[in-house]
Design a protein around this motif. Sequence first.
Motif, PDB file in Angstrom:
ATOM      1  N   HIS A  85      37.641   3.121   1.309  1.00  0.00           N
ATOM      2  CA  HIS A  85      38.843   3.133   0.476  1.00  0.00           C
ATOM      3  C   HIS A  85      38.631   3.807  -0.875  1.00  0.00           C
ATOM      4  N   PHE A  86      37.423   3.752  -1.399  1.00  0.00           N
ATOM      5  CA  PHE A  86      37.120   4.340  -2.704  1.00  0.00           C
ATOM      6  C   PHE A  86      35.780   5.055  -2.639  1.00  0.00           C
ATOM      7  N   ARG A  87      35.700   6.167  -3.374  1.00  0.00           N
ATOM      8  CA  ARG A  87      34.445   6.924  -3.369  1.00  0.00           C
ATOM      9  C   ARG A  87      33.383   6.276  -4.241  1.00  0.00           C
ATOM     10  N   SER A  88      33.822   5.500  -5.240  1.00  0.00           N
ATOM     11  CA  SER A  88      32.859   4.891  -6.150  1.00  0.00           C
ATOM     12  C   SER A  88      33.484   3.684  -6.835  1.00  0.00           C
ATOM     13  N   LYS A  89      32.636   2.890  -7.464  1.00  0.00           N
ATOM     14  CA  LYS A  89      33.127   1.761  -8.248  1.00  0.00           C
ATOM     15  C   LYS A  89      34.004   2.248  -9.391  1.00  0.00           C
ATOM     16  N   GLU A  90      33.625   3.348 -10.024  1.00  0.00           N
ATOM     17  CA  GLU A  90      34.420   3.870 -11.136  1.00  0.00           C
ATOM     18  C   GLU A  90      35.819   4.248 -10.678  1.00  0.00           C
ATOM     19  N   GLU A  91      35.932   4.854  -9.510  1.00  0.00           N
ATOM     20  CA  GLU A  91      37.250   5.219  -9.005  1.00  0.00           C
ATOM     21  C   GLU A  91      38.113   3.971  -8.809  1.00  0.00           C
ATOM     22  N   ALA A  92      37.523   2.910  -8.290  1.00  0.00           N
ATOM     23  CA  ALA A  92      38.266   1.665  -8.084  1.00  0.00           C
ATOM     24  C   ALA A  92      38.722   1.072  -9.418  1.00  0.00           C
ATOM     25  N   VAL A  93      37.830   1.093 -10.409  1.00  0.00           N
ATOM     26  CA  VAL A  93      38.191   0.534 -11.714  1.00  0.00           C
ATOM     27  C   VAL A  93      39.296   1.358 -12.353  1.00  0.00           C
ATOM     28  N   ARG A  94      39.207   2.673 -12.231  1.00  0.00           N
ATOM     29  CA  ARG A  94      40.259   3.525 -12.777  1.00  0.00           C
ATOM     30  C   ARG A  94      41.612   3.224 -12.130  1.00  0.00           C
ATOM     31  N   GLU A  95      41.609   2.993 -10.829  1.00  0.00           N
ATOM     32  CA  GLU A  95      42.865   2.662 -10.159  1.00  0.00           C
ATOM     33  C   GLU A  95      43.377   1.298 -10.609  1.00  0.00           C
ATOM     34  N   VAL A  96      42.468   0.379 -10.896  1.00  0.00           N
ATOM     35  CA  VAL A  96      42.881  -0.923 -11.433  1.00  0.00           C
ATOM     36  C   VAL A  96      43.617  -0.723 -12.751  1.00  0.00           C
ATOM     37  N   TYR A  97      43.069   0.097 -13.638  1.00  0.00           N
ATOM     38  CA  TYR A  97      43.729   0.373 -14.917  1.00  0.00           C
ATOM     39  C   TYR A  97      45.134   0.934 -14.691  1.00  0.00           C
ATOM     40  N   GLU A  98      45.229   1.914 -13.791  1.00  0.00           N
ATOM     41  CA  GLU A  98      46.517   2.553 -13.534  1.00  0.00           C
ATOM     42  C   GLU A  98      47.508   1.545 -12.939  1.00  0.00           C
ATOM     43  N   ARG A  99      47.030   0.702 -12.032  1.00  0.00           N
ATOM     44  CA  ARG A  99      47.914  -0.288 -11.418  1.00  0.00           C
ATOM     45  C   ARG A  99      48.421  -1.295 -12.449  1.00  0.00           C
ATOM     46  N   GLU A 100      47.520  -1.764 -13.313  1.00  0.00           N
ATOM     47  CA  GLU A 100      47.913  -2.750 -14.315  1.00  0.00           C
ATOM     48  C   GLU A 100      48.851  -2.144 -15.355  1.00  0.00           C
ATOM     49  N   LEU A 101      48.666  -0.865 -15.681  1.00  0.00           N
ATOM     50  CA  LEU A 101      49.581  -0.193 -16.598  1.00  0.00           C
ATOM     51  C   LEU A 101      50.964  -0.086 -15.962  1.00  0.00           C
ATOM     52  N   GLU A 102      51.015   0.264 -14.691  1.00  0.00           N
ATOM     53  CA  GLU A 102      52.304   0.352 -13.998  1.00  0.00           C
ATOM     54  C   GLU A 102      52.994  -1.006 -13.972  1.00  0.00           C
ATOM     55  N   ARG A 103      52.228  -2.062 -13.739  1.00  0.00           N
ATOM     56  CA  ARG A 103      52.799  -3.408 -13.757  1.00  0.00           C
ATOM     57  C   ARG A 103      53.337  -3.744 -15.146  1.00  0.00           C
ATOM     58  N   ALA A 104      52.594  -3.369 -16.177  1.00  0.00           N
ATOM     59  CA  ALA A 104      53.027  -3.634 -17.553  1.00  0.00           C
ATOM     60  C   ALA A 104      54.341  -2.922 -17.838  1.00  0.00           C
ATOM     61  N   GLN A 105      54.468  -1.687 -17.372  1.00  0.00           N
ATOM     62  CA  GLN A 105      55.695  -0.935 -17.601  1.00  0.00           C
ATOM     63  C   GLN A 105      56.868  -1.575 -16.865  1.00  0.00           C
TER      64      GLN A 105
END
Length: 205
Positions: A46-66
């Motif tokens: 599902h993810f190429r790296s841990k960093e990619e997963a964390v970055r998607e977490v940030y993006e998901r949480e920002l979308e939720r905040a909006q």
Amino acid sequence: MASPTRERILDATLALVQERGFGGTTVTDIEELAGLSPGSGSFYRHFRSKEEAVREVYERELERAQRHRETFERGPVDDPPQALTRRITEQLDYMERIKPLITLLAREHGRFPDLEAKIGRSLLDQGITEEADHLTRDLHDHPAHGDPRALLAVVISAITGYHLARTFFGRSPADVTPERFASTLAELIITATLDPPDTPGDKTP
């Protein structure tokens, strides 16, 4: 829409990074918490790296905040103090809802500067602009403040400080309830618009 497994991985990543930090979280930890076989490499489907997963977490949480911001009431205003109190109460609830994102930003400050800048533009800069517009509308019967953006910066800083105090110390500052805090801050805003301070560049005769 993300698959259920991908969402579980993101949820696990969010929980672990909040608790242990980026460096203290391993892919195996994420797999185990997400209900995958630890060490199986299922994460990498599902993810190429841990960093990619964390970055998607940030993006998901920002979308939720909006999305949370879109739930704020936008009806007509008959009672400005009541409307301001309501909006401040909504902001306090908003801070609680986006706590995971705030925790990530505090825990991993400086690790993802591009994402931090993006979130800052959305939550701070855009938020202040939107709230300044609503402030003008809510206070339609009051003189305009000389610097509404500065006023909102002060208000948001007060709300953030109140929220962080409750989070860190487990209680409200001076045991002031959210309702009392919101109504008092609304009163201060009303006072500031009735007697706005001189803006930079104003000259006293």
